[in-house]
Design a protein around this motif. Structure first.
Motif, PDB file in Angstrom:
ATOM      1  N   PRO A   1      -6.408   3.608  -3.014  1.00 54.49           N
ATOM      2  CA  PRO A   1      -5.467   3.779  -1.903  1.00 54.49           C
ATOM      3  C   PRO A   1      -4.665   2.525  -1.576  1.00 54.49           C
ATOM      4  O   PRO A   1      -3.498   2.627  -1.163  1.00 54.49           O
ATOM      5  CB  PRO A   1      -6.384   4.176  -0.733  1.00 54.49           C
TER       6      PRO A   1
ATOM      7  N   THR B   1      -1.838   2.298  -3.913  1.00 55.42           N
ATOM      8  CA  THR B   1      -0.935   3.403  -3.592  1.00 55.42           C
ATOM      9  C   THR B   1      -0.057   3.056  -2.396  1.00 55.42           C
ATOM     10  O   THR B   1       1.154   3.276  -2.408  1.00 55.42           O
ATOM     11  CB  THR B   1      -1.740   4.671  -3.283  1.00 55.42           C
TER      12      THR B   1
ATOM     13  N   TRP C   1      -6.386   9.315   1.080  1.00 57.69           N
ATOM     14  CA  TRP C   1      -5.176   9.167   0.279  1.00 57.69           C
ATOM     15  C   TRP C   1      -3.934   9.473   1.116  1.00 57.69           C
ATOM     16  O   TRP C   1      -2.903   8.807   0.968  1.00 57.69           O
ATOM     17  CB  TRP C   1      -5.229  10.093  -0.939  1.00 57.69           C
TER      18      TRP C   1
END
Length: 463
Positions: A254, A257, A387
């Motif tokens: 994450p 990301t 996420w």
């Protein structure tokens, strides 16, 4: 923010019209039907299952060359059915469009493989057939073998391919957005079928293409398909920030990301767009069961079928692109230079953590990178919340087997996600773009929209 107060995640099924797409070796599983991928009934059944589960889209990957050295051996590709053979997804979409009502249908097509005039006509036709549910994943190709299938000796330099994509997109957007004015199609017995004064040539003259027009197909429900993009290199992110409405990403955690998504959204704002003009879909696979014991047993069974040599070939990094010879397995990935798959190489390095990865680690790390969430449906929902907190808008669900992976997702995971508000229970009306963004056609901030009306005074069909 509780899960019930969050917007639902979007879900796409990440598939390919081939035997072995991402998770190599699983086609041997006794429940797998992907070995019969050329049977249209498999895909119709799958599309209907996805629509029953309220998936937003079915997204087809594609390549137009073999993985591995461009002039080298493809024995592993054939042995594993690793995207060899594979069929054209755009043709398959026609069959799926008439058997579904809401499911988005997106496909990959490289700028290298089709002239923009012909491609624009194909996409408009598909968008008409589907009632406005088509998406296009814009790629520049990452395989020298693909370049040699279309008259080139090798791929052009990485960033130059994105400049190529910019012109390609300009041509097709001129055709989709500018060649026909609103109201050009009459279907009137007295006034005529169409109004010639509202149909225009585009007269594009650029470094690669000369296209006169007009577009031969009248405007489809979306005019321009929903624009997807998958490259996360610096050039890829810049291209996505200017042009993409959705981006598919792979990411090891994450934190990485969040950084990737934030940077691309920042670039979008710099390009005159809004941060939320781009949706980010993260590629994930899922292994589930009713209990921890069942989950672990299912994971062990899947891992027994994984084909390491397939993952290595698919990475496209285990050989020297100049000579075609296999690289020394002990070669550090920091010493590997490539014009292909730069995003993948970066992600693999990140997935390795503090240790310097080598060629020998490619298969293991690639399998790890193609992230999997393992757990009960409730545990999977918890992970997806993490996420989503990292900036993800949707999930690109990668399968182990067809159609089994999606049947399990729809029947066991989706109900929990829907109960938590993480997945839609019903479709909203309209085109794919309306379902995703609330408007049927490109918004005013997208550069492609600037071609609407641009040719109204410059040209008509009469000359």
């Amino acid at each position: 923010m509780t899960s019930r107060s969050r917007p639902p995640l979007r879900f796409a099924a990440f598939v390919m019209n081939t035997n072995s797409h991402i998770q190599h070796g699983l086609w041997r599983h006794p429940t797998a039907r992907q070995k019969d991928f050329d049977d249209v009934r498999l895909w119709i059944d799958l599309a209907e299952t996805l629509e029953r589960g309220r998936f937003d889209a079915m997204f087809f990957a594609d390549v137009v060359g073999t993985y591995g050295p461009a002039r080298g051996d493809y024995a592993i590709n054939a042995h594993e059915g690793l995207q060899l053979p594979s069929n054209d997804p755009s043709v398959l979409l026609s069959a799926l469009a008439v058997r579904t009502e809401h499911l988005g249908l997106a496909f990959t097509s490289s700028v290298i493989q089709s002239h923009p005039f012909d491609f624009a006509r194909k996409v408009s036709t598909l968008d008409h057939i589907s009632g406005g549910r088509i998406g296009w994943n814009i790629v520049t190709s990452a395989l020298d073998a693909a370049a040699r299938n279309f008259g080139h000796d090798r791929l052009e330099e990485h960033d130059e391919r994105y400049r190529w994509a910019e012109e390609y997109l300009e041509v097709v957007e001129k055709l989709w957005e500018g060649s026909w004015d609103d109201g050009a199609l009459l279907k009137d017995p007295v006034l005529g079928y169409a109004d010639a004064t509202k149909i225009h040539r585009i007269d594009h003259h650029g470094p690669r293409y000369d296209v006169q027009g007009p577009h031969l197909t009248s405007p489809s429900p979306q005019r321009t398909p929903v624009l997807f993009q998958a490259g996360s290199s610096p050039a890829g992110r810049a291209f996505a920030a200017r042009n993409a409405e959705a981006q598919f990403i792979l990411s090891p955690n994450p934190e990485a990301t969040r950084e990737l998504v934030s940077d691309t959204r920042r670039l979008a704002v710099a390009a005159g767009r809004r941060p939320d003009d781009i949706l980010f879909f993260l590629g994930l696979s899922f292994i589930t069961g009713s209990t921890e014991a069942e989950v672990r047993a299912n994971e062990k069974e899947i891992d027994e079928y994984l084909a390491a040599d397939g993952f290595l070939v698919h990475s496209n990094l285990g050989f020297d692109p100049e000579t075609g010879e296999a690289r020394d397995p002990a070669t550090p990935l920091s010493e590997v230079e490539t014009q292909a798959g730069q995003s993948l190489l970066t992600w693999i390095k990140e997935a390795a953590g503090d240790r310097e990865p080598t060629i020998a680690d490619l298969a293991r790390l690639t399998a790890k990178l193609r992230g999997r969430i393992v757990g009960t449906p409730e545990q999977i929902a918890d992970r997806l919340l993490e996420w989503q907190d990292a900036g993800i808008d949707g999930i690109n669900v990668m399968n182990w087997t067809l159609p089994g992976s999606y049947e399990i997702f729809v029947d066991r995971i989706a109900p929990v996600l829907q109960e938590r508000g993480l997945m839609q229970r019903e479709y909203t009306p309209g085109t794919l773009r309306e379902k995703l963004f609330g408007h049927a056609q490109l918004d005013e901030r997208h550069p492609g929209r600037a071609w609407r009306g641009a040719f109204s005074e410059a040209s008509t069909v009469s000359a």
